[in-house]
Design a protein around this motif. Structure first.
Motif, PDB file in Angstrom:
ATOM      1  N   LYS A   1       1.255  -1.706   0.335  1.00 45.82           N
ATOM      2  CA  LYS A   1       0.207   0.004   0.204  1.00 45.82           C
ATOM      3  C   LYS A   1       0.795   1.394   0.366  1.00 45.82           C
ATOM      4  N   ALA A   2       2.049   1.193   0.941  1.00 43.84           N
ATOM      5  CA  ALA A   2       2.767   2.712   0.673  1.00 43.84           C
ATOM      6  C   ALA A   2       3.832   2.143  -0.388  1.00 43.84           C
ATOM      7  N   LEU A   3       4.110   1.680  -1.260  1.00 39.97           N
ATOM      8  CA  LEU A   3       4.205   1.006  -2.836  1.00 39.97           C
ATOM      9  C   LEU A   3       3.787   2.056  -3.644  1.00 39.97           C
ATOM     10  N   GLN A   4       2.454   1.634  -3.837  1.00 43.18           N
ATOM     11  CA  GLN A   4       1.104   1.956  -4.576  1.00 43.18           C
ATOM     12  C   GLN A   4       1.594   3.623  -4.605  1.00 43.18           C
ATOM     13  N   ALA A   5       1.413   4.236  -3.115  1.00 44.52           N
ATOM     14  CA  ALA A   5       1.186   5.361  -2.955  1.00 44.52           C
ATOM     15  C   ALA A   5       2.371   6.510  -3.405  1.00 44.52           C
ATOM     16  N   VAL A   6       3.280   5.405  -2.882  1.00 44.77           N
ATOM     17  CA  VAL A   6       4.440   6.243  -3.297  1.00 44.77           C
ATOM     18  C   VAL A   6       4.427   7.096  -4.921  1.00 44.77           C
TER      19      VAL A   6
ATOM     20  N   ASP B   1      22.566 -10.759 -19.832  1.00 40.49           N
ATOM     21  CA  ASP B   1      21.961 -11.317 -18.187  1.00 40.49           C
ATOM     22  C   ASP B   1      23.308 -10.095 -17.944  1.00 40.49           C
ATOM     23  N   GLY B   2      24.404  -9.871 -18.227  1.00 43.25           N
ATOM     24  CA  GLY B   2      25.041  -8.885 -17.185  1.00 43.25           C
ATOM     25  C   GLY B   2      25.049  -7.307 -17.366  1.00 43.25           C
ATOM     26  N   ASN B   3      23.558  -7.372 -17.033  1.00 48.10           N
ATOM     27  CA  ASN B   3      22.838  -5.959 -16.296  1.00 48.10           C
ATOM     28  C   ASN B   3      22.240  -5.659 -15.609  1.00 48.10           C
ATOM     29  N   LEU B   4      21.885  -4.569 -14.709  1.00 46.05           N
ATOM     30  CA  LEU B   4      21.118  -3.904 -13.787  1.00 46.05           C
ATOM     31  C   LEU B   4      20.280  -3.280 -14.477  1.00 46.05           C
ATOM     32  N   GLU B   5      19.061  -3.089 -14.491  1.00 55.58           N
ATOM     33  CA  GLU B   5      18.694  -2.092 -14.670  1.00 55.58           C
ATOM     34  C   GLU B   5      17.923  -0.904 -13.698  1.00 55.58           C
ATOM     35  N   ILE B   6      17.915   0.101 -13.326  1.00 61.84           N
ATOM     36  CA  ILE B   6      16.871  -0.015 -12.327  1.00 61.84           C
ATOM     37  C   ILE B   6      16.074   1.206 -13.468  1.00 61.84           C
ATOM     38  N   GLU B   7      14.774   0.341 -13.201  1.00 67.11           N
ATOM     39  CA  GLU B   7      13.792   0.368 -13.513  1.00 67.11           C
ATOM     40  C   GLU B   7      13.191   1.871 -13.218  1.00 67.11           C
ATOM     41  N   ARG B   8      12.952   2.170 -12.157  1.00 67.44           N
ATOM     42  CA  ARG B   8      12.374   2.991 -11.211  1.00 67.44           C
ATOM     43  C   ARG B   8      12.973   3.710  -9.961  1.00 67.44           C
ATOM     44  N   ILE B   9      13.549   5.222 -10.132  1.00 65.11           N
ATOM     45  CA  ILE B   9      13.600   5.998  -8.890  1.00 65.11           C
ATOM     46  C   ILE B   9      13.276   7.286  -8.607  1.00 65.11           C
ATOM     47  N   TYR B  10      11.951   6.658  -7.227  1.00 65.61           N
ATOM     48  CA  TYR B  10      10.813   7.378  -7.667  1.00 65.61           C
ATOM     49  C   TYR B  10      11.268   8.058  -6.027  1.00 65.61           C
ATOM     50  N   ILE B  11      11.180   9.501  -5.808  1.00 65.91           N
ATOM     51  CA  ILE B  11      11.312  10.810  -5.041  1.00 65.91           C
ATOM     52  C   ILE B  11       9.918  11.226  -4.163  1.00 65.91           C
ATOM     53  N   LEU B  12       9.416  11.323  -3.644  1.00 66.82           N
ATOM     54  CA  LEU B  12       8.593  12.400  -3.262  1.00 66.82           C
ATOM     55  C   LEU B  12       8.680  13.915  -3.336  1.00 66.82           C
ATOM     56  N   PRO B  13       8.074  14.660  -3.753  1.00 66.60           N
ATOM     57  CA  PRO B  13       8.095  15.770  -4.015  1.00 66.60           C
ATOM     58  C   PRO B  13       8.944  16.655  -3.305  1.00 66.60           C
ATOM     59  N   GLU B  14       8.342  16.305  -1.325  1.00 66.49           N
ATOM     60  CA  GLU B  14       8.870  16.953  -0.385  1.00 66.49           C
ATOM     61  C   GLU B  14      10.224  16.681  -0.109  1.00 66.49           C
TER      62      GLU B  14
END
Length: 172
Positions: A14-19, A88-101
Motif C-alpha cells: 500500500k505504501a509502495l502504491q501510494a509513493v 544477463d550482465g546488466n542491472l536495470e534501474i527501472e525506477r528511482i522515485y522520490i516524493l516531491p517534498e
C-alpha cells in the motif's frame, strides 16, 4: 540528508502504491491528459501488479526512509525481468522515485549508489535505465553519475507514445 534503505516486502504494497502514484503524477501529470494518466496509474500501480512485480526473484523494490517516513524508492531488475533485453550482465534501474517534498536532498544519489552496490554484488558489468526525453533534470542527474545514451524506445502512456532515452553506465 541521509536516508535509511529498507527492502520492501508484500506488507509494504500500500505504501509502495501510494509513493508510485504520487511521484509519477507529480513528474508526468501536467504533460499528459487526465484520462491517460489515470489509466496508466490504475494499470501500472495497482496492488496486484505491484505484488506480482515484487515477487519476481530477479526484481527488488527498496524504500528510502527519512525519520522513518517513506521518502521514495528504487526498483531494480536483472536477468529476465529487465523491461528490455539488455543481456544477463546488466542491472536495470527501472525506477528511482522520490516524493516531491524530499527531492534535491541527495536521496536519489543514495538510491543510485545502492543500485551500484547491488550490481557489484551480483557481479554485473553495467547498469542501464530509460529516462523520458523531456525529463532534463533526471537526464542531468544520470549524466553526472556517468551514464551515456545508447539508444531509445517508445513508452506508451495511454494514447500517448513518448520517447525514452536508454542510458547505460559500465561498471567494470
Amino acid at each position: 540528508m541521509t536516508g535509511k534503505i529498507k527492502l520492501c516486502t508484500p506488507d509494504d504494497v500500500k505504501a509502495l502504491q501510494a509513493v508510485s502514484r504520487a511521484t509519477f503524477a507529480d513528474t508526468f501529470g501536467a504533460v499528459n491528459t487526465p484520462a491517460d494518466l489515470a489509466k496508466y496509474l490504475d494499470d501500472s500501480y495497482n496492488e496486484a501488479q505491484l505484488l506480482q512485480e515484487m515477487q519476481q526473484p530477479t526484481s527488488q523494490f527498496s524504500f528510502i526512509l527519512v525519520d522513518d517516513q517513506v521518502a521514495g524508492y528504487v526498483k531494480l531488475n536483472w536477468g529476465p525481468t529487465q523491461s528490455e533485453e539488455q543481456g544477463d550482465g546488466n542491472l536495470e534501474i527501472e525506477r528511482i522515485y522520490i516524493l516531491p517534498e524530499f527531492k534535491r536532498q541527495g536521496l536519489g544519489k543514495q538510491l543510485y549508489q545502492y543500485a551500484v552496490e547491488k550490481a557489484q554484488a551480483l557481479q554485473l558489468a553495467a547498469i542501464w535505465l530509460g529516462v523520458w526525453e523531456n525529463n532534463t533534470s533526471a537526464q542531468k542527474f544520470y549524466e553526472a553519475m556517468g551514464f551515456k545514451e545508447i539508444g531509445d524506445h517508445v513508452f506508451q502512456l495511454g494514447t500517448s507514445k513518448q520517447r525514452d532515452l536508454i542510458l547505460q553506465k559500465t561498471l567494470v
